[in-house]
Design a protein around this motif. Structure first.
Motif, short mmCIF file in Angstrom:
data_model
loop_
_atom_site.label_atom_id
_atom_site.label_comp_id
_atom_site.label_asym_id
_atom_site.label_seq_id
_atom_site.Cartn_x
_atom_site.Cartn_y
_atom_site.Cartn_z
N MET A 1 0.87 -1.18 0.00
CA MET A 1 0.00 0.00 0.00
C MET A 1 0.90 1.23 0.00
O MET A 1 1.13 1.86 1.03
CB MET A 1 -0.94 -0.02 1.21
CG MET A 1 -1.95 -1.16 1.16
SD MET A 1 -2.99 -1.34 2.64
CE MET A 1 -3.75 0.28 2.76
N GLY B 1 -1.36 4.96 -2.48
CA GLY B 1 -2.49 5.59 -1.80
C GLY B 1 -2.18 6.12 -0.41
O GLY B 1 -2.92 6.93 0.13
N VAL C 1 -4.88 -0.77 -5.82
CA VAL C 1 -6.03 -1.26 -5.06
C VAL C 1 -6.59 -2.53 -5.72
O VAL C 1 -7.04 -3.44 -5.03
CB VAL C 1 -7.11 -0.18 -4.93
CG1 VAL C 1 -8.29 -0.70 -4.11
CG2 VAL C 1 -6.54 1.07 -4.28
N ILE D 1 -8.15 -1.60 4.48
CA ILE D 1 -9.04 -1.20 3.39
C ILE D 1 -9.91 -0.01 3.79
O ILE D 1 -10.47 0.69 2.94
CB ILE D 1 -9.90 -2.39 2.92
CG1 ILE D 1 -9.00 -3.60 2.61
CG2 ILE D 1 -10.70 -2.03 1.68
CD1 ILE D 1 -7.90 -3.32 1.60
N TYR E 1 -8.42 4.20 -0.22
CA TYR E 1 -8.56 2.77 -0.50
C TYR E 1 -10.02 2.33 -0.42
O TYR E 1 -10.51 1.58 -1.28
CB TYR E 1 -7.70 1.95 0.47
CG TYR E 1 -6.24 2.07 0.17
CD1 TYR E 1 -5.59 1.17 -0.67
CD2 TYR E 1 -5.49 3.12 0.71
CE1 TYR E 1 -4.24 1.30 -0.96
CE2 TYR E 1 -4.15 3.27 0.42
CZ TYR E 1 -3.52 2.34 -0.41
OH TYR E 1 -2.19 2.50 -0.72
N TRP F 1 -12.01 0.93 -3.56
CA TRP F 1 -12.56 -0.41 -3.39
C TRP F 1 -14.03 -0.43 -3.80
O TRP F 1 -14.49 -1.36 -4.49
CB TRP F 1 -12.40 -0.85 -1.93
CG TRP F 1 -12.68 -2.30 -1.66
CD1 TRP F 1 -13.90 -2.88 -1.49
CD2 TRP F 1 -11.71 -3.35 -1.53
NE1 TRP F 1 -13.76 -4.23 -1.25
CE2 TRP F 1 -12.42 -4.54 -1.27
CE3 TRP F 1 -10.32 -3.39 -1.58
CZ2 TRP F 1 -11.79 -5.76 -1.07
CZ3 TRP F 1 -9.68 -4.60 -1.39
CH2 TRP F 1 -10.41 -5.77 -1.13
#
Length: 313
Positions: A47, A50, A227, A243, A248, A252
């Motif tokens: 990650m 982001g 993602v 998440i 994110y 998502w």
């Protein structure tokens, strides 16, 4: 031990997109400091875009501890952070350096400064019992139960937040005390002499512009693809702390077909602004804090250096 005999530590706080990383790198090049990340998103591997994680070039200039330490499927509490941060701070002091803690997760700073409430350790048997009840009766039923024993926590915890809801019930069933009562009790204070700084643009509109520009750069850098890699794993879901991170969660939703791409970007920017607002609100009530203007980076750097010079006299 008097405060002057305690080892020194630096806190560099601030809202997202305020310039913390840039200043931290300059401090690392100027003072005998080692950086510890104080960020609940940077802990996760994979990650990078982001979370605006420092680049490999930036990390080469100024290594950050407590970055990339967990898989996104794992959870990480304030207690976990305090344990790890204290370990890293002691290691840095042993090396003759000064810990520089940089980030925007205010709950982590609070846990480090004030210590932790005496919450019981997790009990797998009771947690399984709660999960079974949730399957049979639903999380709303468990939320109603929490509301009857701990209305303060129930008001704060959403019925669709099973992790926090389960923990609040678990604490009560283990200890017989509510989460609200236990969290009002303080733990051991931080055994360091701390200089605390917060950096942000004086004009809130400038911060909003920075947030929008950062989000544009994230999308250009491949945020959607990042993602999607997480989404395609199959073992991650929107209720996980990883998440739920701003950006994110919205991307998502787009990948799950619950929003258009443009809606996801718009919501991501709005969520990031809201996060920055919460961070600033928290910092406004912080004690013993020196504010730095990120539009005057040289002055900000010199202010921190001067404070360290006073500390050595």
């Amino acid at each position: 031990m008097s405060s002057k005999q305690l080892p020194t530590a630096l806190f560099l706080m601030g809202p997202t997109a305020s310039g913390k990383t840039d200043l931290a790198i300059r401090l690392r090049q100027t003072l005998p400091v080692e950086i510890i990340s104080v960020d609940s998103a940077l802990i996760y591997k994979g990650m990078d875009i982001g979370t605006a994680k420092p680049t490999q070039e930036e990390l080469a200039l100024a290594p950050h501890r407590l970055i990339d330490i967990l898989d996104p499927a794992e959870s990480y509490s304030a207690a976990d952070f305090r344990r790890d941060a204290l370990r890293e701070m002691a290691s840095i002091v042993d090396d003759g350096k000064i810990p520089l803690l940089v980030g925007g997760t205010m709950l982590y700073y609070k846990a480090l400064l004030e210590g932790l409430s005496p919450l019981p350790a997790a009990d797998p048997a009771i947690r399984s019992e709660i999960e079974l009840e949730a399957q049979q009766k639903g999380w709303q039923h468990l939320h109603d139960e929490l509301a009857s024993i701990d209305p303060v926590s129930a008001k704060r915890i959403h019925p669709n937040d099973p992790q926090r809801l389960s923990r609040a019930l678990e604490v009560f069933r283990i200890s017989g005390n509510t989460l609200t009562d236990l969290t009002q009790q303080k733990g051991e204070a931080l055994p360091y002499r701390v200089h605390q700084f917060a950096i942000a643009p004086e004009d809130r509109a400038v911060l909003h512009q920075r947030i929008e520009k950062r989000f544009e750069n994230m999308v250009s850098a491949g945020f959607e693809q990042e993602v999607k890699q997480l989404y395609d794993r199959g073992d991650l879901h929107p209720d996980l702390p990883s998440i739920r991170c701003v950006g994110y969660r919205q991307m998502w939703d787009y990948l799950a077909g619950n929003a258009s791409f443009d809606e996801a970007i718009y919501r991501g920017v709005c969520a990031t602004r809201q996060l920055a607002k919460r961070q600033i609100t928290w910092l406004r009530s912080w004690e013993s804090l020196t504010w730095l203007d990120s539009n005057q980076p040289d002055l900000a750097l010199q202010t921190v250096i001067d404070a360290m010079g006073c500390d050595s006299k």
